[in-house]
Design a protein around this motif. Structure first.
Motif, PDB file in Angstrom:
ATOM      1  N   GLY A  46      43.482  76.094  30.851  1.00  0.00           N
ATOM      2  CA  GLY A  46      42.871  74.989  31.572  1.00  0.00           C
ATOM      3  C   GLY A  46      41.960  75.525  32.649  1.00  0.00           C
ATOM      4  O   GLY A  46      41.943  76.727  32.933  1.00  0.00           O
ATOM      5  N   SER A  47      41.223  74.610  33.247  1.00  0.00           N
ATOM      6  CA  SER A  47      40.350  74.952  34.370  1.00  0.00           C
ATOM      7  C   SER A  47      40.340  73.798  35.349  1.00  0.00           C
ATOM      8  O   SER A  47      40.469  72.637  34.961  1.00  0.00           O
ATOM      9  N   PHE A  48      40.183  74.142  36.606  1.00  0.00           N
ATOM     10  CA  PHE A  48      39.904  73.149  37.632  1.00  0.00           C
ATOM     11  C   PHE A  48      38.409  73.165  37.877  1.00  0.00           C
ATOM     12  O   PHE A  48      37.736  74.176  37.659  1.00  0.00           O
ATOM     13  N   TYR A  49      37.900  72.041  38.347  1.00  0.00           N
ATOM     14  CA  TYR A  49      36.496  71.925  38.717  1.00  0.00           C
ATOM     15  C   TYR A  49      36.435  71.247  40.076  1.00  0.00           C
ATOM     16  O   TYR A  49      37.021  70.178  40.265  1.00  0.00           O
ATOM     17  N   GLU A  60      33.451  75.635  38.344  1.00  0.00           N
ATOM     18  CA  GLU A  60      34.657  75.845  37.539  1.00  0.00           C
ATOM     19  C   GLU A  60      35.526  76.931  38.167  1.00  0.00           C
ATOM     20  O   GLU A  60      35.034  77.956  38.630  1.00  0.00           O
ATOM     21  N   ILE A  61      36.825  76.683  38.142  1.00  0.00           N
ATOM     22  CA  ILE A  61      37.814  77.684  38.553  1.00  0.00           C
ATOM     23  C   ILE A  61      38.765  77.832  37.376  1.00  0.00           C
ATOM     24  O   ILE A  61      39.577  76.956  37.102  1.00  0.00           O
ATOM     25  N   LYS A  91      39.603  65.713  46.314  1.00  0.00           N
ATOM     26  CA  LYS A  91      39.488  65.527  44.872  1.00  0.00           C
ATOM     27  C   LYS A  91      39.150  66.814  44.137  1.00  0.00           C
ATOM     28  O   LYS A  91      38.370  67.641  44.625  1.00  0.00           O
ATOM     29  N   ILE A  92      39.737  66.921  42.956  1.00  0.00           N
ATOM     30  CA  ILE A  92      39.446  68.040  42.065  1.00  0.00           C
ATOM     31  C   ILE A  92      39.713  67.550  40.637  1.00  0.00           C
ATOM     32  O   ILE A  92      40.531  66.658  40.420  1.00  0.00           O
ATOM     33  N   PHE A 104      41.913  65.305  33.695  1.00  0.00           N
ATOM     34  CA  PHE A 104      42.711  64.663  34.728  1.00  0.00           C
ATOM     35  C   PHE A 104      41.933  64.621  36.038  1.00  0.00           C
ATOM     36  O   PHE A 104      41.270  65.582  36.408  1.00  0.00           O
ATOM     37  N   LEU A 105      42.048  63.504  36.729  1.00  0.00           N
ATOM     38  CA  LEU A 105      41.502  63.354  38.067  1.00  0.00           C
ATOM     39  C   LEU A 105      42.655  63.601  39.032  1.00  0.00           C
ATOM     40  O   LEU A 105      43.662  62.897  38.999  1.00  0.00           O
TER      41      LEU A 105
END
Length: 180
Positions: A46-49, A60-61, A91-92, A104-105
């Motif tokens: 997965g990645s966080f943004y 992107e993280i 928020k992320i 996902f928010l």
């Protein structure tokens, strides 16, 4: 301190989880808490943004270093939650499984005192059942072909195609036949 997040699946139905996690934990810890709370097996990446206030995706993280030079790119384990999220930046976006694109928010809902004896991360509340598949993707080739290419196919005639037939001379195009 404890960060309390509401993690909402980007779907038509209301499906979300409330998760409490220590502010000193990393994005990787939050990643693990999210996929566990939604019942995923954790076998996908997965990645966080990062995003702005209206959920417009930014940087992107990722979970793993995918850069050209190993160690140059910061990954989830490099980001402590309190360094990235606070009462101003709440928020992320989180995407799990890049084949199915579960999106996902994630919003920081509260910052509270740690409760002695509680184990973190913790799923505080669960609402809605996960669907069997992520949101529908409408990539039908026939429809896309007709919408995109239909207008151009009608405009071509034999004169347009004449320049590509004939003596295989590439001189008119500014490069040699064996250019590589």
């Amino acid at each position: 301190m404890v960060y309390k997040f509401r993690v909402i699946l980007d779907a038509e139905e209301d499906i979300f989880r409330d998760i409490a996690i220590l502010k000193e934990d990393t994005l990787e810890d939050l990643h693990n808490a999210i996929f566990n709370s939604f019942g995923f097996d954790g076998m996908e990446v997965g990645s966080f943004y990062t995003c702005d206030e209206t959920w417009n995706q930014e940087e992107e993280i990722s979970l793993f270093d995918t850069g050209d030079v190993i160690g140059e790119q910061k990954i989830m384990s490099d980001y402590v939650l309190e360094d990235l999220l606070d009462d101003q930046n709440t928020k992320i976006i989180y995407v799990y499984d890049f084949i199915n694109m579960w999106t996902f928010l994630v919003e920081l809902a509260a910052i509270e005192e740690q409760v002695v004896g509680n184990t973190y991360p913790e799923t505080l509340f669960s609402h809605g059942e996960m669907p069997a598949e992520s949101g529908e993707k409408n990539f039908e080739a026939d429809d896309m072909h007709n919408d995109i290419y239909g207008e151009f196919e009608d405009d071509l005639d034999e004169d347009d195609l004449d320049m590509f037939s004939g003596d295989d001379s590439f001189e008119d195009f500014g490069f040699e036949e064996n250019w590589n």
